[in-house]
Design a protein around this motif. Sequence first.
Motif, PDB file in Angstrom:
ATOM      1  N   LYS B  40     -66.626   2.218 -19.839  1.00 14.37           N
ATOM      2  CA  LYS B  40     -66.179   1.036 -19.117  1.00 14.37           C
ATOM      3  C   LYS B  40     -66.406   1.235 -17.621  1.00 14.37           C
ATOM      4  N   PHE B  41     -66.059   2.433 -17.152  1.00 17.49           N
ATOM      5  CA  PHE B  41     -66.225   2.718 -15.728  1.00 17.49           C
ATOM      6  C   PHE B  41     -67.691   2.622 -15.323  1.00 17.49           C
ATOM      7  N   HIS B  42     -68.568   3.186 -16.144  1.00 20.69           N
ATOM      8  CA  HIS B  42     -69.999   3.190 -15.819  1.00 20.69           C
ATOM      9  C   HIS B  42     -70.730   1.952 -16.330  1.00 20.69           C
ATOM     10  N   ARG B  43     -69.990   1.041 -16.939  1.00 20.63           N
ATOM     11  CA  ARG B  43     -70.589  -0.117 -17.609  1.00 20.63           C
ATOM     12  C   ARG B  43     -71.760   0.318 -18.495  1.00 20.63           C
ATOM     13  N   ALA B  44     -71.516   1.361 -19.248  1.00 22.26           N
ATOM     14  CA  ALA B  44     -72.538   1.857 -20.175  1.00 22.26           C
ATOM     15  C   ALA B  44     -72.312   1.192 -21.528  1.00 22.26           C
ATOM     16  N   TYR B  45     -73.329   0.496 -22.018  1.00 23.41           N
ATOM     17  CA  TYR B  45     -73.201  -0.168 -23.311  1.00 23.41           C
ATOM     18  C   TYR B  45     -73.694   0.721 -24.445  1.00 23.41           C
ATOM     19  N   ARG B  46     -74.580   1.650 -24.104  1.00 23.37           N
ATOM     20  CA  ARG B  46     -75.207   2.454 -25.143  1.00 23.37           C
ATOM     21  C   ARG B  46     -75.163   3.921 -24.806  1.00 23.37           C
ATOM     22  N   LEU B  47     -75.020   4.732 -25.861  1.00 24.50           N
ATOM     23  CA  LEU B  47     -75.095   6.177 -25.708  1.00 24.50           C
ATOM     24  C   LEU B  47     -76.215   6.679 -26.594  1.00 24.50           C
ATOM     25  N   ASN B  48     -76.935   7.654 -26.089  1.00 21.72           N
ATOM     26  CA  ASN B  48     -77.838   8.363 -26.973  1.00 21.72           C
ATOM     27  C   ASN B  48     -77.155   9.677 -27.328  1.00 21.72           C
ATOM     28  N   PRO B  49     -76.689   9.797 -28.583  1.00 13.58           N
ATOM     29  CA  PRO B  49     -75.864  10.957 -28.941  1.00 13.58           C
ATOM     30  C   PRO B  49     -76.574  12.299 -28.738  1.00 13.58           C
ATOM     31  N   THR B  50     -77.904  12.271 -28.745  1.00 15.76           N
ATOM     32  CA  THR B  50     -78.609  13.549 -28.642  1.00 15.76           C
ATOM     33  C   THR B  50     -78.921  13.939 -27.198  1.00 15.76           C
ATOM     34  N   SER B  51     -78.726  13.005 -26.266  1.00 12.64           N
ATOM     35  CA  SER B  51     -79.052  13.363 -24.885  1.00 12.64           C
ATOM     36  C   SER B  51     -77.908  14.165 -24.271  1.00 12.64           C
ATOM     37  N   ASP B  52     -78.250  14.944 -23.246  1.00 12.97           N
ATOM     38  CA  ASP B  52     -77.243  15.795 -22.632  1.00 12.97           C
ATOM     39  C   ASP B  52     -76.577  15.035 -21.496  1.00 12.97           C
ATOM     40  N   ILE B  53     -75.415  14.428 -21.756  1.00 16.18           N
ATOM     41  CA  ILE B  53     -74.734  13.684 -20.690  1.00 16.18           C
ATOM     42  C   ILE B  53     -73.412  14.361 -20.370  1.00 16.18           C
ATOM     43  N   ASP B  54     -72.956  14.132 -19.134  1.00 16.04           N
ATOM     44  CA  ASP B  54     -71.692  14.728 -18.674  1.00 16.04           C
ATOM     45  C   ASP B  54     -70.527  14.420 -19.604  1.00 16.04           C
TER      46      ASP B  54
END
Lengths: 240, 165
Positions: B40-54
Amino acid sequence: MSRLGLASFDKSAKDAKQFSDLSSSLNQSRFKELANQLEVFQAALLQFATEHRDEIRNSPEFRSKFINMCHTIGVDPLATSANTNQGGSFWASLLGRDINDYYFQLAVKVVEACRATKDKNGGLMSMSDIITYLGNSNITESDIKNAIDSLHPLGGFDIIEFGSKRKKMVRSVPMQLSNDQSTLLGICQNIGYLSKTIISDNLQWNNLRISSALEDLVSSGLVWIDLQATEPRYYLPMLF
Amino acid sequence: MSYQYPKAYSYPPFFTKQPNPQTWQSQLQLWKDFIIDWSKFHRAYRLNPTSDIDLFHNQTIDRRLSPQVIDEILKYMTDNGSGEFDSKEFVIYWKSPEEWAESLYKWIESTGQISRVLTFKELKNAPDFNDIDQFVLRKAIQVLSKRGKAQIMKVDNVEAGVKFF
């Protein structure tokens, strides 16, 4: 004298009515008797409680026996409002209203705090965490202790201490901490986490003893495990 | 303003699946709340589960979620309606499709556009809709069409716009 002819029919109807009158009046008197008995009993209970007020207040053993007795005969002393002129509950009127109301209320909040965090900390919550959770800095540890004490007759909650800091923890689920478990929790409080190396450096325990104590702590949810260090580490739950 | 990570994020065991089932349940709940809050904070609608995110990797304490645990968490979120997979990517409902539908319809009503046909592009003029994910937008329209308040209009078998009722 037996009647003959048509009049005998009248009689049997009259008899039936008399019998039913009798039975209802018997029922009524029995009901009155029972109500009387109950009243007498309640008065006796109140009398007893008033007479032994000091013992109920001061002796936990007596208090819990009294509560047990009340439960056996189906009276809830916390709910019974016997003393109408004070308007409070039977129990509160015995123990002095104002001060105990405060602790009862605090006790309810402590119970809520423990319930809400139970799944995260296995039912063991430090007093400082409870105070943080309640968000009221006016509450002291001794207030919490009094609140927990007021729950004592009901059972289920108590306070345990361990570690060199004698940190006070409130236990809200029935469980028995073994000596080994308390020792480990104490070390954990001092160092911040546990590992097999830390334990064997500090205590002369064999490997089996260490693993089984740690396993018990993990499986009862009293510590959280971290598998991403060089060897597994065990942390006390935090207030999330 | 930078994102304020929850306390759990710097608690090393948070990144290991806890063996006690009750603890695990509350850990799942904590992760779900954290993921929703972060997205919500980043207004991210999608995640790529395999990518390396914080989100799944705290570099400061060098702890990360394993792919298996990420899968379990996303499955939990799917089951409780906080998101769902769109092929390989996970769509996060930091606002549920119902909530999106609600505010879309409110906007349509208040701007007098009922019974008009709007293109998908025009819908992005609704407040808070400017960056909306196409998948989420369609979900919201589905909610409205189930209630009989919207219908997707086709021209030559291509979806051209939405009519509101």
